[in-house]
Each structure stands twice: as structure tokens, then as C-alpha cells.
Design an enzyme around this catalytic site. Structure first.
Site, mmCIF file in Angstrom:
data_model
loop_
_atom_site.group_PDB
_atom_site.id
_atom_site.type_symbol
_atom_site.label_atom_id
_atom_site.label_comp_id
_atom_site.label_asym_id
_atom_site.label_seq_id
_atom_site.Cartn_x
_atom_site.Cartn_y
_atom_site.Cartn_z
ATOM 1 N N TYR A 1 -7.203 5.400 0.549
ATOM 2 C CA TYR A 1 -5.992 4.627 0.844
ATOM 3 C C TYR A 1 -4.890 4.974 -0.157
ATOM 4 O O TYR A 1 -3.746 5.247 0.219
ATOM 5 C CB TYR A 1 -6.298 3.122 0.806
ATOM 6 C CG TYR A 1 -5.046 2.273 0.785
ATOM 7 C CD1 TYR A 1 -4.258 2.151 1.917
ATOM 8 C CD2 TYR A 1 -4.638 1.621 -0.389
ATOM 9 C CE1 TYR A 1 -3.093 1.390 1.886
ATOM 10 C CE2 TYR A 1 -3.484 0.862 -0.419
ATOM 11 C CZ TYR A 1 -2.709 0.754 0.718
ATOM 12 O OH TYR A 1 -1.551 0.018 0.694
ATOM 13 N N SER B 1 2.795 1.555 -2.810
ATOM 14 C CA SER B 1 1.920 0.586 -3.475
ATOM 15 C C SER B 1 1.778 0.931 -4.951
ATOM 16 O O SER B 1 1.849 2.106 -5.337
ATOM 17 C CB SER B 1 0.553 0.650 -2.802
ATOM 18 O OG SER B 1 -0.402 -0.010 -3.572
ATOM 19 N N LYS C 1 -0.965 6.914 0.288
ATOM 20 C CA LYS C 1 0.351 6.458 -0.186
ATOM 21 C C LYS C 1 0.967 7.523 -1.094
ATOM 22 O O LYS C 1 2.166 7.817 -1.021
ATOM 23 C CB LYS C 1 0.217 5.130 -0.941
ATOM 24 C CG LYS C 1 -0.175 3.966 -0.059
ATOM 25 C CD LYS C 1 0.887 3.689 1.002
ATOM 26 C CE LYS C 1 0.468 2.614 1.984
ATOM 27 N NZ LYS C 1 1.371 2.460 3.115
HETATM 28 P P1 NAD Z 1 -0.803 -5.409 7.796
HETATM 29 O O1 NAD Z 1 -2.082 -4.745 8.182
HETATM 30 O O2 NAD Z 1 -0.695 -6.872 7.958
HETATM 31 O O3 NAD Z 1 0.410 -4.711 8.563
HETATM 32 C C1 NAD Z 1 0.399 -3.371 8.964
HETATM 33 C C2 NAD Z 1 0.793 -3.342 10.432
HETATM 34 O O4 NAD Z 1 0.828 -1.991 10.894
HETATM 35 C C3 NAD Z 1 -0.184 -4.099 11.326
HETATM 36 O O5 NAD Z 1 0.545 -4.984 12.151
HETATM 37 C C4 NAD Z 1 -0.861 -3.004 12.146
HETATM 38 O O6 NAD Z 1 -1.228 -3.468 13.431
HETATM 39 C C5 NAD Z 1 0.209 -1.940 12.180
HETATM 40 N N1 NAD Z 1 -0.266 -0.556 12.352
HETATM 41 C C6 NAD Z 1 -1.202 0.105 11.653
HETATM 42 N N2 NAD Z 1 -1.289 1.376 12.053
HETATM 43 C C7 NAD Z 1 -0.368 1.531 13.038
HETATM 44 C C8 NAD Z 1 0.049 2.626 13.838
HETATM 45 N N3 NAD Z 1 -0.512 3.829 13.715
HETATM 46 N N4 NAD Z 1 1.028 2.415 14.746
HETATM 47 C C9 NAD Z 1 1.602 1.193 14.901
HETATM 48 N N5 NAD Z 1 1.261 0.141 14.165
HETATM 49 C C10 NAD Z 1 0.294 0.306 13.237
HETATM 50 O O7 NAD Z 1 -0.522 -4.976 6.281
HETATM 51 P P2 NAD Z 1 0.614 -5.486 5.277
HETATM 52 O O8 NAD Z 1 -0.073 -6.178 4.169
HETATM 53 O O9 NAD Z 1 1.690 -6.135 6.005
HETATM 54 O O10 NAD Z 1 1.094 -4.088 4.705
HETATM 55 C C11 NAD Z 1 2.231 -3.408 5.206
HETATM 56 C C12 NAD Z 1 2.368 -2.086 4.476
HETATM 57 O O11 NAD Z 1 2.460 -2.342 3.063
HETATM 58 C C13 NAD Z 1 1.168 -1.157 4.652
HETATM 59 O O12 NAD Z 1 1.648 0.165 4.740
HETATM 60 C C14 NAD Z 1 0.384 -1.355 3.373
HETATM 61 O O13 NAD Z 1 -0.380 -0.228 3.043
HETATM 62 C C15 NAD Z 1 1.496 -1.594 2.356
HETATM 63 N N6 NAD Z 1 1.054 -2.351 1.165
HETATM 64 C C16 NAD Z 1 0.460 -3.563 1.321
HETATM 65 C C17 NAD Z 1 0.026 -4.261 0.187
HETATM 66 C C18 NAD Z 1 -0.665 -5.587 0.319
HETATM 67 O O14 NAD Z 1 -1.307 -6.023 -0.650
HETATM 68 N N7 NAD Z 1 -0.563 -6.285 1.429
HETATM 69 C C19 NAD Z 1 0.208 -3.722 -1.100
HETATM 70 C C20 NAD Z 1 0.837 -2.489 -1.199
HETATM 71 C C21 NAD Z 1 1.265 -1.806 -0.065
HETATM 72 N N1 UFG Z 2 -10.742 -10.653 -6.855
HETATM 73 C C1 UFG Z 2 -11.797 -11.519 -7.076
HETATM 74 N N2 UFG Z 2 -12.459 -12.006 -5.982
HETATM 75 C C2 UFG Z 2 -12.124 -11.679 -4.701
HETATM 76 C C3 UFG Z 2 -11.042 -10.796 -4.495
HETATM 77 C C4 UFG Z 2 -10.372 -10.294 -5.608
HETATM 78 O O1 UFG Z 2 -12.142 -11.827 -8.215
HETATM 79 O O2 UFG Z 2 -12.781 -12.138 -3.764
HETATM 80 C C5 UFG Z 2 -10.006 -10.151 -8.025
HETATM 81 C C6 UFG Z 2 -10.044 -8.652 -8.161
HETATM 82 O O3 UFG Z 2 -11.201 -8.231 -8.849
HETATM 83 C C7 UFG Z 2 -8.743 -8.377 -8.902
HETATM 84 C C8 UFG Z 2 -7.804 -9.455 -8.386
HETATM 85 O O4 UFG Z 2 -8.650 -10.486 -7.860
HETATM 86 O O5 UFG Z 2 -8.932 -8.573 -10.288
HETATM 87 C C9 UFG Z 2 -6.859 -8.986 -7.292
HETATM 88 O O6 UFG Z 2 -7.620 -8.370 -6.257
HETATM 89 P P1 UFG Z 2 -6.987 -8.046 -4.827
HETATM 90 O O7 UFG Z 2 -8.071 -7.438 -4.003
HETATM 91 O O8 UFG Z 2 -6.302 -9.225 -4.288
HETATM 92 O O9 UFG Z 2 -5.837 -6.985 -5.162
HETATM 93 P P2 UFG Z 2 -5.920 -5.535 -5.835
HETATM 94 O O10 UFG Z 2 -5.027 -5.562 -7.036
HETATM 95 O O11 UFG Z 2 -7.299 -5.084 -6.030
HETATM 96 O O12 UFG Z 2 -5.308 -4.591 -4.701
HETATM 97 C C10 UFG Z 2 -4.120 -4.946 -3.981
HETATM 98 C C11 UFG Z 2 -4.182 -4.342 -2.580
HETATM 99 C C12 UFG Z 2 -4.128 -2.837 -2.650
HETATM 100 C C13 UFG Z 2 -2.920 -2.418 -3.429
HETATM 101 C C14 UFG Z 2 -2.911 -3.074 -4.797
HETATM 102 C C15 UFG Z 2 -1.671 -2.757 -5.549
HETATM 103 O O13 UFG Z 2 -5.389 -4.719 -1.942
HETATM 104 O O14 UFG Z 2 -4.012 -2.328 -1.354
HETATM 105 O O15 UFG Z 2 -2.992 -4.491 -4.639
HETATM 106 O O16 UFG Z 2 -0.558 -3.048 -4.794
HETATM 107 F F1 UFG Z 2 -2.960 -1.086 -3.582
#
Ligand code: NAD
Ligand code: UFG
Length: 338
Positions: A149, A124, A153
Site C-alpha cells: 500500500y 499518506s 502511494k
Molecule cells: P475509502 O475506502 O473510504 O474511500 C476510497 C473510495 O475509493 C471508496 O469509496 C472506494 O469504493 C473507491 N474506490 C477504490 N478503488 C476504486 C476504483 N478503482 N475506481 C473507483 N472507485 C474506487 O478510503 P478513505 O479513507 O476515504 O481514503 C481516501 C484516500 O485517502 C485513499 O486513496 C487512501 O489511500 C488515502 N489515505 C487514507 C488514509 C486514512 O487513514 N483513511 C490515510 C492516508 C491516505
Molecule cells: N492500534 C491499536 N489497536 C487497534 C488499532 C490500532 O493499538 O486495534 C494502534 C496502532 O498500533 C497504532 C495506532 O493505534 O499505534 C494507530 O493505528 P491505525 O491503524 O489507526 O493507524 P496507522 O498509523 O497504523 O496507519 C494509518 C492508516 C495508513 C496510513 C497511516 C499514515 O491506516 O493507511 O495512518 O497516514 F498510511
């Protein structure tokens, strides 16, 4: 190739399954459904017209992983499984460190034993220190994470880098995602957060569909173009294609390497609200609230390394992201719970 996809039922995992199947790979998913629904995989099969092999269980269950490797001839793995909610990680650090670190360790242990040493890891942009200048390149400073979190990572990246240093047979891509939004264009799969969404796009789309009264814009006094937070939003299907590209890279390269997956463009909260309303001709009521603790003003990628080495570039526009998020939300107002 036979690709093991941990967390494949989740938001990014399910979209990546579609791209992998479309690219001719086989998808073998291990997911404990802690934050997802098995229905997502059924819909993946519908979209791709191919089957997904699904094992319901925890990646920390070494016996389960052994069974998967016994039954399937795995060539490489993509490790999505993990917990991802930033505020929850602050209140439940033990759960986050246990789940996110031990799942990575268990998976690597089993892979090493089986001689399968190609791994794509979901990292991330949160691993970057807030002190960096923008845009963030892979050489920007990491660490100084502001929540558990982020540290999970950071530590997983460190662990994987050390594993690749100790054994030159490993090929590991650390994919640093910026802000994935959007959904598959069919509207069959998308992001389905449990409870009140933390992230901007699901909050916007749930407000537009009437599940939430209004969006709170967290902060209007940042040093940005309009005072609201700026992020690098990337369409989840572009992100999914980045994983297919990373697998291609692993076939040709050894060692561990980090790649930014973003568009390189910063979009403010107000710009996003405006783009969503314009693309979908739907109202998103909002009000301004105080800054959210832990938020930075601006975060966007320099994605040139991914373009050069993975031969990958995000192609979809902000309008595509808004349209596809809304399409999914409109067809599935209650997500997979419908
Ligand atoms: P998500 O929660 O939709 O998907 C994660 C999946 O992993 C889920 O289906 C959950 O049930 C499964 N899971 C969690 N722990 C587990 C375990 N111990 N064993 C088996 N399954 C397990 O999240 P996502 O948005 O699809 O994110 C996927 C990956 O990308 C995550 O590692 C997350 O940290 C990373 N990531 C997501 C974002 C974002 O904004 N969505 C940004 C940066 C990184
Ligand atoms: N925001 C609002 N209102 C809301 C939600 C978000 O104004 O209800 C704003 C936040 O303050 C920020 C922007 O929208 O300025 C984006 O916020 P998000 O929560 O959508 O995303 P972040 O950048 O805070 O974080 C996301 C994931 C993290 C990841 C990060 C970088 O949640 O897990 O992107 O990949 F680490």
C-alpha cells in the site's frame, strides 16, 4: 469550479464533498463502491442542500472517464479512489498495484487529453521512511515503505512528479494525510469500514457501541510517553478543508508539490482511549497485546508548510474528534448498513 472527485463516496471523499459544496464548487463523483455506499452521497446532499453528480464505475475504465469529461465541464480533479488496507495489501499486492497505480495513470491520461491539468492527490504519511526524526516535514526522506500500500502511494507521487516535470502546465498537490478520524458534526456521514476495523478510532467506537468486546492496544513497550504508539490524529473535516485550500493553491501555482495534512501533535493510544471515554462518558474496555508488525513507535507532522502555502491549519481538538466519531457511531451503529 467543477471538481471531479474519484472515490468521493468513501470516508474522506464524502466529507470533502460537503466542504466543496459549501465553498460553492460543484461535485462530480466517480466511485465503484468497492469500499463505500451510495447512501453516503445522498447524505452529503442532505447536509449541503445541493446535488452531487454520481457516476458509479471504476476509475480505471477510460471510456467511463471520457464520458464524464464529455458530459461535465471538469476544471480539476481530486483523486481519492484507491484501496487502503495495509494488511490486505500485503496479501493481495497485485490488486493494490493495479488499482492504485492504474487508476492514477488512467485519470492522468484522460485529464491530459482534455487539457485539465489541476490535480489533488490523496497521499499518506506512510510514504515517509521510518528512519526519519520527528516531526516529519515534506523534506524528510521518503521510500523504504514497509508494505505494498505504501509503495503504491510512493510510486503514484513519483509518477505525478514526473508528469508535472515533463509538462509545465500541470499543477499537482500531493496531500500527505496523517491519521484522519472523526465525522461530520451532523452524525450523518462518517467512517464505515467493512469487517473488523484495522484502525484505532473505528475499533474504539465499535467497542464503545458494543459491536466489539474490547480493544487490543498493540504494544505497551514503545519508547513513547506511556509505551503505546503515538500518531498525529486529524479531524476529517479539517482534512476536507485542506482539499479546498489545495484547489486554491493549484489556481496560482504550477508543478507538483507535497503538503503534510496533520495537526503537528502526537497522541498515544492510551491518551486516545482516555480522551474518548472522557468526551463521551462511555466505557472502552481494552487489554494490552503484542506490537503489530510494521508499526512505528511515533509518527507526527510538521504542518508548517501547509499553513504557509495553503493558508490552512487544523483547528479541531481531540475532544471534537472523539465526540464526532461517537456521534456518528451512536446514530449509525451498523454504519450505512442501517
Ligand atoms: P475509502 O475506502 O473510504 O474511500 C476510497 C473510495 O475509493 C471508496 O469509496 C472506494 O469504493 C473507491 N474506490 C477504490 N478503488 C476504486 C476504483 N478503482 N475506481 C473507483 N472507485 C474506487 O478510503 P478513505 O479513507 O476515504 O481514503 C481516501 C484516500 O485517502 C485513499 O486513496 C487512501 O489511500 C488515502 N489515505 C487514507 C488514509 C486514512 O487513514 N483513511 C490515510 C492516508 C491516505
Ligand atoms: N492500534 C491499536 N489497536 C487497534 C488499532 C490500532 O493499538 O486495534 C494502534 C496502532 O498500533 C497504532 C495506532 O493505534 O499505534 C494507530 O493505528 P491505525 O491503524 O489507526 O493507524 P496507522 O498509523 O497504523 O496507519 C494509518 C492508516 C495508513 C496510513 C497511516 C499514515 O491506516 O493507511 O495512518 O497516514 F498510511
Amino acid at each position: 469550479m467543477n471538481v471531479l472527485i474519484t472515490g468521493g463516496a468513501g470516508y474522506i471523499g464524502s466529507h470533502t464533498c460537503v466542504e466543496l459544496l459549501n465553498a460553492g464548487h460543484a461535485a462530480i463523483v466517480v466511485d465503484n463502491l468497492a469500499n463505500s455506499s451510495a447512501a453516503a452521497l445522498k447524505r452529503v446532499e442532505r447536509i449541503a442542500g445541493k446535488e452531487v453528480a454520481f457516476y458509479e464505475g471504476d476509475v480505471r475504465d477510460e471510456a467511463l472517464l471520457d464520458r464524464v469529461f464529455d458530459e461535465r465541464d471538469i476544471d480539476c480533479a481530486i483523486h481519492f479512489a484507491g484501496l487502503k488496507c495495509v494488511p490486505e495489501s500485503v496479501s493481495k499486492p497485485m490488486e493494490y498495484y493495479d488499482n492504485n497505480i492504474n487508476s492514477t495513470l488512467t485519470l492522468c491520461r484522460v485529464m491530459a487529453r482534455r487539457g485539465v491539468k489541476r490535480l489533488v492527490f490523496s497521499s499518506s504519511a506512510t510514504v515517509y521512511s521510518a528512519q526519519n526524526a520527528m516531526p516529519l516535514s515534506e523534506n524528510s526522506v521518503t521510500g523504504d515503505c514497509t508494505n505494498p500500500y505504501g509503495w503504491t502511494k510512493y510510486i503514484s507521487e513519483r509518477l505525478l512528479t514526473d508528469i508535472a516535470a515533463a509538462d509545465g502546465e500541470w499543477s499537482i498537490a500531493l496531500l500527505r494525510y496523517f491519521n484522519p478520524i472523526g465525522a461530520h458534526e451532523s452524525g450523518l456521514i462518517g467512517e464505515d469500514p467493512r469487517g473488523i476495523p484495522n484502525n484505532l478510532m473505528p475499533y474504539i467506537s465499535q467497542t464503545a457501541v458494543g459491536r466489539r468486546d474490547e480493544l487490543t492496544v498493540y504494544g505497551s513497550d514503545y519508547d513513547t510517553k506511556d509505551g503505546t504508539g503515538v500518531r498525529d490524529y486529524i479531524h476529517v473535516m479539517d482534512l476536507a478543508k485542506g482539499h479546498v485550500a489545495a484547489i486554491g493553491y493549484l489556481l496560482e501555482h504550477r508543478g507538483a508539490a507535497a503538503f503534510n495534512l496533520g495537526t503537528g501533535k502526537g497522541v498515544s493510544v492510551l491518551e486516545m482511549v482516555e480522551a474518548f471515554q472522557r468526551a463521551n462518558e462511555v466505557a472502552v474496555p481494552f487489554r494490552f497485546g503484542p506490537r503489530r508488525p510494521g508499526d512505528v513507535a511515533t509518527c507526527y507532522a510538521d504542518a508548517s508548510r501547509s499553513e504557509k502555502l495553503l493558508h490552512w491549519r487544523a483547528e479541531k481538538t481531540l475532544e471534537d474528534m472523539c465526540r464526532d466519531s461517537w456521534h456518528w457511531q451512536r446514530l449509525n451503529p451498523q454504519g450505512y448498513g442501517e
